[in-house]
Design a protein around this motif. Structure first.
Motif, PDB file in Angstrom:
ATOM      1  N   ILE A  18       0.824  -1.212   0.000  1.00 16.23           N
ATOM      2  CA  ILE A  18       0.000   0.000   0.000  1.00 16.23           C
ATOM      3  C   ILE A  18       0.860   1.265   0.000  1.00 16.23           C
ATOM      4  CG2 ILE A  18      -1.751   1.326   1.218  1.00 16.23           C
ATOM      5  CD1 ILE A  18      -3.033  -1.229   2.129  1.00 16.23           C
ATOM      6  N   PRO A  19       1.777   1.449   0.965  1.00 14.23           N
ATOM      7  CA  PRO A  19       2.608   2.670   0.893  1.00 14.23           C
ATOM      8  C   PRO A  19       3.500   2.707  -0.341  1.00 14.23           C
ATOM      9  CG  PRO A  19       3.363   1.203   2.653  1.00 14.23           C
ATOM     10  CD  PRO A  19       2.060   0.673   2.182  1.00 14.23           C
ATOM     11  N   GLU A  20       3.883   1.532  -0.845  1.00 14.84           N
ATOM     12  CA  GLU A  20       4.740   1.486  -2.029  1.00 14.84           C
ATOM     13  C   GLU A  20       3.990   1.923  -3.289  1.00 14.84           C
ATOM     14  OE1 GLU A  20       6.189  -2.489  -2.163  1.00 14.84           O
ATOM     15  OE2 GLU A  20       7.784  -2.150  -0.685  1.00 14.84           O
ATOM     16  N   ASN A  21       2.666   1.768  -3.288  1.00  9.53           N
ATOM     17  CA  ASN A  21       1.855   2.111  -4.457  1.00  9.53           C
ATOM     18  C   ASN A  21       0.850   3.225  -4.135  1.00  9.53           C
ATOM     19  OD1 ASN A  21       2.444  -0.219  -6.605  1.00  9.53           O
ATOM     20  ND2 ASN A  21       2.377  -1.149  -4.569  1.00  9.53           N
ATOM     21  N   ARG A  22       1.209   4.097  -3.215  1.00  9.54           N
ATOM     22  CA  ARG A  22       0.303   5.130  -2.725  1.00  9.54           C
ATOM     23  C   ARG A  22      -0.261   5.994  -3.855  1.00  9.54           C
ATOM     24  NH1 ARG A  22       0.423   7.093   2.442  1.00  9.54           N
ATOM     25  NH2 ARG A  22       2.582   6.389   2.659  1.00  9.54           N
ATOM     26  N   LYS A  23       0.597   6.488  -4.723  1.00  5.04           N
ATOM     27  CA  LYS A  23       0.151   7.406  -5.774  1.00  5.04           C
ATOM     28  C   LYS A  23      -0.795   6.728  -6.755  1.00  5.04           C
ATOM     29  CE  LYS A  23       2.212  11.042  -4.322  1.00  5.04           C
ATOM     30  NZ  LYS A  23       1.375  12.151  -3.778  1.00  5.04           N
TER      31      LYS A  23
ATOM     32  N   GLU B 103      -4.186   6.312  -4.981  1.00  9.34           N
ATOM     33  CA  GLU B 103      -4.866   7.598  -4.908  1.00  9.34           C
ATOM     34  C   GLU B 103      -5.437   7.987  -6.263  1.00  9.34           C
ATOM     35  OE1 GLU B 103      -2.260   9.803  -1.342  1.00  9.34           O
ATOM     36  OE2 GLU B 103      -1.928  10.299  -3.449  1.00  9.34           O
ATOM     37  N   GLY B 104      -4.668   7.783  -7.310  1.00  4.93           N
ATOM     38  CA  GLY B 104      -5.120   8.156  -8.643  1.00  4.93           C
ATOM     39  C   GLY B 104      -6.332   7.352  -9.086  1.00  4.93           C
ATOM     40  N   ASP B 105      -6.326   6.037  -8.821  1.00  2.00           N
ATOM     41  CA  ASP B 105      -7.458   5.188  -9.190  1.00  2.00           C
ATOM     42  C   ASP B 105      -8.725   5.602  -8.452  1.00  2.00           C
ATOM     43  OD1 ASP B 105      -6.125   3.708 -11.033  1.00  2.00           O
ATOM     44  OD2 ASP B 105      -5.848   1.932  -9.795  1.00  2.00           O
ATOM     45  N   ILE B 106      -8.595   5.873  -7.157  1.00  2.00           N
ATOM     46  CA  ILE B 106      -9.761   6.249  -6.357  1.00  2.00           C
ATOM     47  C   ILE B 106     -10.303   7.609  -6.790  1.00  2.00           C
ATOM     48  CG2 ILE B 106     -10.506   6.904  -4.026  1.00  2.00           C
ATOM     49  CD1 ILE B 106      -8.737   4.655  -2.946  1.00  2.00           C
ATOM     50  N   GLN B 107      -9.420   8.550  -7.051  1.00  2.00           N
ATOM     51  CA  GLN B 107      -9.854   9.870  -7.506  1.00  2.00           C
ATOM     52  C   GLN B 107     -10.583   9.768  -8.845  1.00  2.00           C
ATOM     53  OE1 GLN B 107      -9.960  12.521  -5.793  1.00  2.00           O
ATOM     54  NE2 GLN B 107      -8.026  13.216  -4.918  1.00  2.00           N
ATOM     55  N   ALA B 108     -10.073   8.939  -9.736  1.00  3.08           N
ATOM     56  CA  ALA B 108     -10.713   8.769 -11.042  1.00  3.08           C
ATOM     57  C   ALA B 108     -12.081   8.107 -10.895  1.00  3.08           C
ATOM     58  CB  ALA B 108      -9.812   7.935 -11.957  1.00  3.08           C
ATOM     59  N   PHE B 109     -12.172   7.103 -10.030  1.00  4.03           N
ATOM     60  CA  PHE B 109     -13.442   6.414  -9.792  1.00  4.03           C
ATOM     61  C   PHE B 109     -14.463   7.387  -9.219  1.00  4.03           C
ATOM     62  CE2 PHE B 109     -16.333   3.848  -7.178  1.00  4.03           C
ATOM     63  CZ  PHE B 109     -16.722   2.883  -8.098  1.00  4.03           C
ATOM     64  N   PHE B 110     -14.034   8.201  -8.262  1.00  2.67           N
ATOM     65  CA  PHE B 110     -14.923   9.195  -7.668  1.00  2.67           C
ATOM     66  C   PHE B 110     -15.398  10.200  -8.717  1.00  2.67           C
ATOM     67  CE2 PHE B 110     -15.014  13.593  -5.992  1.00  2.67           C
ATOM     68  CZ  PHE B 110     -16.192  13.511  -5.266  1.00  2.67           C
ATOM     69  N   TYR B 111     -14.485  10.712  -9.503  1.00  5.82           N
ATOM     70  CA  TYR B 111     -14.811  11.771 -10.463  1.00  5.82           C
ATOM     71  C   TYR B 111     -15.753  11.262 -11.555  1.00  5.82           C
ATOM     72  CZ  TYR B 111     -14.235  15.485 -13.893  1.00  5.82           C
ATOM     73  OH  TYR B 111     -14.471  16.503 -14.801  1.00  5.82           O
ATOM     74  N   HIS B 112     -15.509  10.060 -12.067  1.00  9.51           N
ATOM     75  CA  HIS B 112     -16.278   9.560 -13.201  1.00  9.51           C
ATOM     76  C   HIS B 112     -17.561   8.819 -12.806  1.00  9.51           C
ATOM     77  CE1 HIS B 112     -13.295  10.632 -16.207  1.00  9.51           C
ATOM     78  NE2 HIS B 112     -12.351  10.110 -15.444  1.00  9.51           N
ATOM     79  N   ILE B 113     -17.595   8.223 -11.621  1.00  8.00           N
ATOM     80  CA  ILE B 113     -18.719   7.356 -11.250  1.00  8.00           C
ATOM     81  C   ILE B 113     -19.629   7.957 -10.181  1.00  8.00           C
ATOM     82  CG2 ILE B 113     -19.380   5.068 -10.423  1.00  8.00           C
ATOM     83  CD1 ILE B 113     -17.954   5.116 -13.160  1.00  8.00           C
TER      84      ILE B 113
END
Length: 372
Positions: free
Chosen positions: A224-229, A232-242
């Motif tokens: 999780i900390p190794e892939n933080r960015k 975050e990017g996937d969740i932000q995109a999911f929130f914005y589009h869905i």
């Protein structure tokens, strides 16, 4: 921010009854059905709600009827035990009430479980009985028959809260709280084996994701900390589009399951307030909108507090939030000699469930389940 401003800000961000109702499962499920796990919704009859709130640990009659044959076999085994003292007196063993019966509701329940593939995860409008997992044989919320559902719902404080205090943290007038009618429902979600490492809770305020937290804080997951960015990017995109333009409120929380990069599943939507666990965030900072970065002369400095918070090392692991529910309050009453009848009732239910449970000998160990 001055204290006066802080007080005023909190008063703006406090929860409203309408926001809680918008997070009820049937309110948001139709809109996001395509992006979440298949579910069945069954309206709860008032007599079943009364049963859940009654101070008695008794399963409906049909749930224990199947154990009659096994009782007959036990009688044969005990025919030579006439001289054995029976320490369970009639006063203790006799249930305090006749077993209730809900034939129509139970019929719908059986049909729904069958349609969901024979394994479901139960919840009510808002909460799942996660605090009652101690009573199931595999310590999960997987249900394969009505008696599994009954026992979990009946043993859960979270369910009682849904039924008695759904608007406890709302700031609306008390009269409005009392007058607001809730149509309670049982939600059966198709059982899925989920890896708890891939679950995240997201906090939205003013139509902006202001925080993301690892959902299960009692474990350290190195990736999780190794892939933080990327997370975050996937969740932000999911929130914005869905989600962003399809949910009526501007402040709320939502849980997602990130199966892999770019593939997310919506698990639940919860009110933005203290009724929802802030996990690695505190509600004081969420409500006061503590900035994760500073601005100076029009430029954004380096981010000092990442959007996604997670357990950064083994030393940061927190205690299991449901551990306090492992010994139910009824057992505390028993330990103090306040209600010995409760113990006998609960043990009878446990034995009855084990007798009838088709998966009681299974070695399967699910990783996680759904719900809030």
């Amino acid at each position: 921010m001055f204290l006066k401003d802080l007080v005023n800000y909190k008063s703006i961000e406090t929860m409203k009854i309408s926001e809680v109702l918008n997070c009820s499962f049937s309110a948001w499920y139709p809109q996001f059905k395509e992006y979440t796990i298949k579910s069945q919704i069954i309206p709860l009859p008032q007599e079943f709600v009364d049963y859940l709130l009654a101070d008695q640990v008794v399963l409906p009659e049909s749930s224990v009827a199947l154990s009659a044959a096994h009782q007959d076999e036990d009688e044969d085994d005990n025919r030579y035990a006439d001289n054995v003292v029976d320490w369970a007196t009639e006063d203790i063993m006799t249930p305090v009430a006749e077993p209730p019966s809900f034939p129509e509701f139970e019929s719908l329940l059986k049909i729904a479980i069958r349609r969901m593939g024979g394994k479901v995860f139960p919840k009510l409008n808002w909460s799942a009985p996660r605090d009652a997992s101690w009573i199931s044989f595999d310590r999960t919320l997987k249900c394969t028959c009505p008696s599994d559902v009954y026992l979990l719902l009946k043993s859960s404080d979270f369910i009682s809260h849904d039924l008695t205090e759904p608007f406890k943290f709302c700031t609306d007038d008390e009269n409005l709280k009392n007058e607001t009618t809730v149509k309670y429902e049982l939600v059966l979600r198709k059982w899925r084996e989920l890896n708890p490492a891939y679950e995240f809770r997201c906090f939205v305020k003013g139509n902006t994701v202001i925080g993301i937290s690892q959902r299960h804080t009692d474990m350290y997951y190195k990736f999780i900390p190794e892939n933080r960015k990327e997370i975050e990017g996937d969740i932000q995109a999911f929130f914005y589009h869905i989600i962003k333009d399809n949910f009526p409120d501007k402040s709320y929380c939502f849980d997602v399951y990130r199966r892999c990069q770019g593939k997310l599943v919506l698990l639940d939507i919860n009110p933005f307030g203290e009724v929802t666990d802030g996990l690695l965030y505190t509600w004081e900072e969420l409500l006061t909108d503590k900035p994760s970065h500073t601005e100076e002369e029009g430029e954004v400095d380096e981010i000092t507090d990442p959007l996604l918070r997670c357990v950064e090392s083994e030393t940061g692991v927190q205690s299991n939030p449901y551990g306090a529910y492992a010994v139910p309050k009824d057992f505390v009453d028993i330990a103090h000699g306040e209600d010995p009848t409760k113990l006998m009732q609960l043990l009878q239910l446990k034995v009855s469930q084990q007798t009838n449970h088709p998966d009681s000998s299974s070695d399967e160990e699910p990783e996680s389940a759904l719900g809030s």
